[in-house]
Design an enzyme around this catalytic site. Structure first.
Site, PDB file in Angstrom:
ATOM      1  N   THR A   3      31.880  28.389 -12.752  1.00 39.78           N
ATOM      2  CA  THR A   3      31.997  29.308 -13.883  1.00 39.78           C
ATOM      3  C   THR A   3      33.242  30.171 -13.683  1.00 39.78           C
ATOM      4  OG1 THR A   3      30.635  31.073 -12.910  1.00 39.78           O
ATOM      5  CG2 THR A   3      29.497  29.343 -14.161  1.00 39.78           C
ATOM      6  N   SER A   7      41.206  30.144 -14.105  1.00 37.98           N
ATOM      7  CA  SER A   7      42.353  30.823 -13.501  1.00 37.98           C
ATOM      8  C   SER A   7      41.954  31.365 -12.138  1.00 37.98           C
ATOM      9  CB  SER A   7      42.851  31.977 -14.393  1.00 37.98           C
ATOM     10  OG  SER A   7      41.897  33.018 -14.455  1.00 37.98           O
ATOM     11  N   ILE A   9      40.914  32.375  -8.527  1.00 38.13           N
ATOM     12  CA  ILE A   9      40.070  31.772  -7.493  1.00 38.13           C
ATOM     13  C   ILE A   9      39.243  30.628  -8.065  1.00 38.13           C
ATOM     14  CG2 ILE A   9      38.059  32.225  -6.020  1.00 38.13           C
ATOM     15  CD1 ILE A   9      39.285  35.025  -5.498  1.00 38.13           C
ATOM     16  N   TYR A 141      32.257  47.973 -10.460  1.00 39.95           N
ATOM     17  CA  TYR A 141      32.482  46.579 -10.064  1.00 39.95           C
ATOM     18  C   TYR A 141      31.848  46.306  -8.695  1.00 39.95           C
ATOM     19  CZ  TYR A 141      35.075  42.401  -8.573  1.00 39.95           C
ATOM     20  OH  TYR A 141      35.408  41.151  -8.114  1.00 39.95           O
TER      21      TYR A 141
END
Length: 239
Positions: A3, A7, A9, A141
């Site tokens: 998923t 782009s 990693i 995050y």
């Protein structure tokens, strides 16, 4: 299945799996990026437009995988997003967006994949060093990444019943469009230099280095690795 594989990693991991001969499904939210990734990866890649935070789109994704492949041997839950904000400036929209993609997308992305996971399948959740070493402005995050790390620990308790193993791969500062996009316009060079000064290895990581670790976790070489969190970070979380 990778998923967020269009782009950075995610694309590097998909590229490595294709090189090893795998059929790879990559997801993304922007059709132009999906098309570009599939063009690069070649005929072994299948691109699917999917917002992992949208359960109906996840259902459609796995229906396609069922038709095209019938099983998933390796699931890399990589899709994620970060919007910097320090306490006092965090908005509800930022909070909801990051938790929807980074946590809800992982939980239901894995849960809905379970009927397709082959015996001994490898589930790799892409975490972050921010779960252990918070960076200024990245507290929400980091909290999302701490949450999925805890989910992985819980799922490891059910490894026998589930029939798959789950590990967390946590990159440190890595040279990706996502990381460089955090810097303000014209400040990317200083931003990179800041990390080079604090990472013991003296540089940013490269996406291919994260992909090498993912390939190892996906392989039979790591068949007894379960419930681990691997920091691929040049020593960033150690000091």
């Amino acid at each position: 299945m990778v998923t967020g594989g269009t782009s950075g990693i995610g694309l590097a991991i998909a590229r490595r799996f294709v090189t090893e001969g795998a059929q790879v499904f990559v997801t993304g939210r922007r059709q132009a990026r999906i098309d570009a990734a599939v063009a690069e990866l070649g005929p072994q890649a299948v691109g699917v437009r999917c917002d992992v935070g949208n359960l109906a789109e996840l259902d459609a994704l796995y229906e396609l995988v069922t038709r095209r492949a019938g099983r998933i041997d390796v699931l890399v839950a990589n899709a994620g997003g970060a919007e910097p904000a320090v306490l006092g400036d965090i908005t509800q929209e930022q909070f909801d967006s990051m938790f929807a993609t980074n946590v809800k997308g992982v939980v239901f992305g894995v849960q809905k994949a379970m009927p397709l996971l082959s015996p001994g399948a490898s589930v790799i959740i892409i975490g972050s060093t921010t779960s252990a070493r918070p960076d200024r402005g990245m507290e929400v995050y980091g909290a999302t990444k701490a949450a999925v790390r805890n989910f992985a620990r819980s799922w490891t308790l059910n490894a026998r019943e589930n029939g798959f193993r789950v590990n967390v791969l946590s990159p440190g500062p890595t040279r990706t469009p996502g990381l460089l996009g955090v810097a303000a316009e014209g400040e990317q060079e200083a931003f990179v230099k800041m990390f080079e000064n604090v990472v013991p290895a003296g540089r940013l990581g490269e996406p291919d280095e994260i992909a090498s670790a993912a390939l190892l976790l996906a392989s039979d070489t790591a068949a007894f690795v379960n419930g681990a969190e691997w920091f691929i970070d040049g020593g960033y979380t150690s000091v």
